[in-house]
Design an enzyme around this catalytic site. Structure first.
Site, PDB file in Angstrom:
ATOM      1  CB  CYS A   1      81.783  45.550 -49.334  1.00  9.89           C
ATOM      2  SG  CYS A   1      81.060  47.129 -48.850  1.00  9.89           S
TER       3      CYS A   1
ATOM      4  CB  CYS B   1      83.214  49.975 -48.751  1.00  8.48           C
ATOM      5  SG  CYS B   1      82.161  49.196 -47.516  1.00  8.48           S
TER       6      CYS B   1
END
Length: 82
Positions: free
Chosen positions: A10, A13
């Protein structure tokens, strides 16, 4: 120190990975940075909200994007207790 970034790719992340790299550059020394994107591996840490940050096997943050300064503090704290 082994630093693991837990996340499946994501935006937060990916951003945390960059933040960790900047923090490691500030702290200096040798640190192994590893990106963990296998959901089964992430679940072994009992992390349900990513991104997660693990320092030497200990989960220190989940579910939020930390600042460079926050990561530096976490690394320095972990080094004191190592």
């Amino acid at each position: 120190m082994k630093i693991e970034i837990l996340g499946t790719g994501c935006t937060k992340c990916v951003a945390l990975e960059k933040v960790v790299e900047q923090a490691v550059a500030k702290v200096g020394g040798f640190h192994q940075i590893e990106k963990v994107d296998d959901i089964m591996e992430i679940m072994k840490y009992n992390v349900v909200s990513t991104p997660g940050l693990v320092l030497d096997g200990k989960v220190v943050s989940t579910g939020k994007l930390l600042s460079v300064e926050e990561v530096v503090k976490l690394i320095e704290e972990a080094q004191k207790h190592a």
